[in-house]
Design a protein around this motif. Structure first.
Motif, PDB file in Angstrom:
ATOM      1  N   PRO A  62       0.808  -1.232   0.000  1.00  0.00           N
ATOM      2  CA  PRO A  62       0.000   0.000   0.000  1.00  0.00           C
ATOM      3  C   PRO A  62       0.840   1.280   0.000  1.00  0.00           C
ATOM      4  N   GLU A  63       1.913   1.300   0.771  1.00  0.00           N
ATOM      5  CA  GLU A  63       2.734   2.509   0.848  1.00  0.00           C
ATOM      6  C   GLU A  63       3.400   2.800  -0.494  1.00  0.00           C
ATOM      7  N   HIS A  64       3.857   1.759  -1.159  1.00  0.00           N
ATOM      8  CA  HIS A  64       4.496   1.955  -2.458  1.00  0.00           C
ATOM      9  C   HIS A  64       3.469   2.431  -3.489  1.00  0.00           C
ATOM     10  N   VAL A  65       2.248   1.907  -3.395  1.00  0.00           N
ATOM     11  CA  VAL A  65       1.184   2.328  -4.301  1.00  0.00           C
ATOM     12  C   VAL A  65       0.897   3.823  -4.110  1.00  0.00           C
ATOM     13  N   GLU A  66       0.788   4.249  -2.859  1.00  0.00           N
ATOM     14  CA  GLU A  66       0.520   5.662  -2.571  1.00  0.00           C
ATOM     15  C   GLU A  66       1.653   6.558  -3.069  1.00  0.00           C
ATOM     16  N   ALA A  67       2.880   6.083  -2.920  1.00  0.00           N
ATOM     17  CA  ALA A  67       4.020   6.877  -3.387  1.00  0.00           C
ATOM     18  C   ALA A  67       3.985   7.050  -4.901  1.00  0.00           C
ATOM     19  N   LEU A  68       3.624   5.978  -5.614  1.00  0.00           N
ATOM     20  CA  LEU A  68       3.537   6.064  -7.076  1.00  0.00           C
ATOM     21  C   LEU A  68       2.365   6.947  -7.502  1.00  0.00           C
ATOM     22  N   ALA A  69       1.248   6.859  -6.777  1.00  0.00           N
ATOM     23  CA  ALA A  69       0.069   7.661  -7.128  1.00  0.00           C
ATOM     24  C   ALA A  69       0.340   9.150  -6.969  1.00  0.00           C
ATOM     25  N   ALA A  70       1.267   9.486  -6.067  1.00  0.00           N
ATOM     26  CA  ALA A  70       1.580  10.892  -5.812  1.00  0.00           C
ATOM     27  C   ALA A  70       2.535  11.477  -6.848  1.00  0.00           C
ATOM     28  N   VAL A  71       3.142  10.629  -7.666  1.00  0.00           N
ATOM     29  CA  VAL A  71       4.076  11.108  -8.681  1.00  0.00           C
ATOM     30  C   VAL A  71       3.306  11.876  -9.750  1.00  0.00           C
ATOM     31  N   GLN A  72       3.780  13.042 -10.093  1.00  0.00           N
ATOM     32  CA  GLN A  72       3.085  13.891 -11.062  1.00  0.00           C
ATOM     33  C   GLN A  72       3.296  13.422 -12.504  1.00  0.00           C
ATOM     34  N   ALA A  73       4.502  12.924 -12.796  1.00  0.00           N
ATOM     35  CA  ALA A  73       4.812  12.506 -14.171  1.00  0.00           C
ATOM     36  C   ALA A  73       4.097  11.199 -14.501  1.00  0.00           C
ATOM     37  N   PRO A  74       3.808  10.968 -15.782  1.00  0.00           N
ATOM     38  CA  PRO A  74       3.192   9.694 -16.195  1.00  0.00           C
ATOM     39  C   PRO A  74       4.098   8.517 -15.841  1.00  0.00           C
ATOM     40  N   LEU A  75       3.509   7.435 -15.362  1.00  0.00           N
ATOM     41  CA  LEU A  75       4.274   6.245 -15.008  1.00  0.00           C
ATOM     42  C   LEU A  75       4.561   5.419 -16.264  1.00  0.00           C
ATOM     43  N   PRO A  76       5.664   4.663 -16.266  1.00  0.00           N
ATOM     44  CA  PRO A  76       5.987   3.827 -17.439  1.00  0.00           C
ATOM     45  C   PRO A  76       4.884   2.812 -17.708  1.00  0.00           C
ATOM     46  N   PRO A  77       4.737   2.370 -18.964  1.00  0.00           N
ATOM     47  CA  PRO A  77       3.725   1.352 -19.280  1.00  0.00           C
ATOM     48  C   PRO A  77       3.995   0.057 -18.511  1.00  0.00           C
ATOM     49  N   ILE A  78       2.931  -0.649 -18.205  1.00  0.00           N
ATOM     50  CA  ILE A  78       3.084  -1.952 -17.565  1.00  0.00           C
ATOM     51  C   ILE A  78       3.227  -3.015 -18.656  1.00  0.00           C
ATOM     52  N   THR A  79       3.688  -4.220 -18.283  1.00  0.00           N
ATOM     53  CA  THR A  79       3.832  -5.327 -19.236  1.00  0.00           C
ATOM     54  C   THR A  79       2.749  -6.358 -18.964  1.00  0.00           C
ATOM     55  N   VAL A  80       2.053  -6.767 -20.006  1.00  0.00           N
ATOM     56  CA  VAL A  80       0.913  -7.681 -19.875  1.00  0.00           C
ATOM     57  C   VAL A  80       1.067  -8.848 -20.834  1.00  0.00           C
ATOM     58  N   HIS A  81       0.723 -10.036 -20.350  1.00  0.00           N
ATOM     59  CA  HIS A  81       0.732 -11.236 -21.184  1.00  0.00           C
ATOM     60  C   HIS A  81      -0.511 -11.202 -22.068  1.00  0.00           C
ATOM     61  N   ARG A  82      -0.304 -11.077 -23.370  1.00  0.00           N
ATOM     62  CA  ARG A  82      -1.429 -10.819 -24.263  1.00  0.00           C
ATOM     63  C   ARG A  82      -2.502 -11.913 -24.199  1.00  0.00           C
TER      64      ARG A  82
END
Length: 327
Positions: free
Chosen positions: A35-55
């Motif tokens: 949860p803490e890491h999620v909140e830290a990422l949500a607070a970042v103003q810049a766009p986050l890198p794309p995630i990788t998904v198994h098609r």
């Protein structure tokens, strides 16, 4: 090292995907998102890198925390790069991705992942799996040892350099000795490829055969005083090899050869005598040569000397075989 799947991700194509269509199942991170890491990422103003998904399964390979951060921001879509490999390689990629960046996997998660990769990729070496999971090769070996059939299921394994090597080095040495005995003209690299061992190991096998020794290293055992002694082995090969002679003895033998008309009166014979004469120098003379080798040339000189030694070893073996065939 190339991890399977890396080349199957289209790094240039990024698409927006509905978050509701993605699955978080089968993640190597058994405890879920932090949860803490999620909140830290949500607070970042810049766009986050794309995630990788198994098609094919729409499972998240890399980016669980970024997904949760996007949800926390109230987004319904997220940027995605697709991976098109199979599920086993998708899991490998998930593990490798989660030890190289972001919030690292716990040691327990890495060990569990290693066990699963051993089962799905038994042909991979301990070091290969260790490099993917971020644990020690010895730990991978212990996990493999507890896996049913793990230690004995494979004859060879793929290393980090992509080369296939036998699990049992002794088997590779035996195979190399058979190849050398059957065809002494094969190069070190040819034998190495056929026996799945390194050229240097082939060189050692060939030199042992030249000395009349077993191609396998001699095992050692501890004596009562704690010292180690060599367990005797029977000689290998049909041709008897004399004990190694001193420099003076070798020089005397060469002098006798110089009196042989078959060598003295032919260009090839005289070339052979000159080469043999050169190689009767003493260790003191060798030491003087070593001292004079410039440091910046040391690597290439060492390589060339090693190659010359291999050439002479091959020459000796082929002459031995010729003598044995005509005896």
């Amino acid at each position: 090292m190339a991890i399977p799947g890396h080349a199957q991700i289209d790094q240039l194509m990024v698409v927006e995907v509905e978050i509701s269509s993605l699955s978080t199942a089968d993640s190597p991170r058994t405890s879920g998102a932090d949860p803490e890491h999620v909140e830290a990422l949500a607070a970042v103003q810049a766009p986050l890198p794309p995630i990788t998904v198994h098609r094919s399964t729409m499972r998240i390979i890399d980016g669980l925390h970024r997904l949760r951060a996007a949800e926390l921001r109230g987004h319904s879509k997220i940027a995605v790069r697709f991976f098109d490999g199979d599920e086993a390689d998708a899991f490998v990629l998930a593990v490798e991705s989660n030890i190289t960046h972001g919030l690292p996997l716990t040691t327990a998660d890495r060990k569990r992942a290693a066990g699963r990769i051993i089962a799905s990729h038994p042909q991979w070496s301990d070091r290969m799996i260790a490099s993917v999971t971020g644990i020690a090769p010895g730990t991978v070996a212990e996990i493999r040892g507890r896996t049913p059939g793990g230690p004995v299921a494979e004859v060879s394994r793929i290393g980090q350099d992509g080369r296939v090597r036998p699990v049992n080095g002794a088997e590779g040495r035996r195979r190399a000795s058979e190849l050398i005995a059957a065809n002494p003209g094969l190069s070190l690299r040819q034998v190495a490829r056929a026996a799945s061992i390194s050229p240097e190991t082939v060189r050692d096998v060939r030199n042992r055969m030249l000395r009349g020794e077993d191609p396998l290293p001699q095992p050692r055992r501890k004596q009562a005083n704690g010292e180690r002694s060599v367990v005797p082995r029977s000689n290998f090969g049909p041709v008897a090899v004399p004990d190694r002679t001193s420099v003076q003895d070798r020089a005397a033998v060469v002098e006798r050869l110089k009196a042989d008309p078959a060598l003295r009166f032919s260009d090839t014979g005289r070339t052979l005598l000159r080469l043999l004469t050169i190689h009767t120098i003493s260790m003191e003379e060798l030491d003087k040569l070593i001292e004079k080798v410039p440091p910046h040339c040391g690597g290439i000189v060492s390589h060339l000397a090693s190659e010359c030694a291999g050439t002479w070893a091959e020459f000796a073996l082929r002459v031995q075989r010729k003598v044995a065939e005509t005896a």
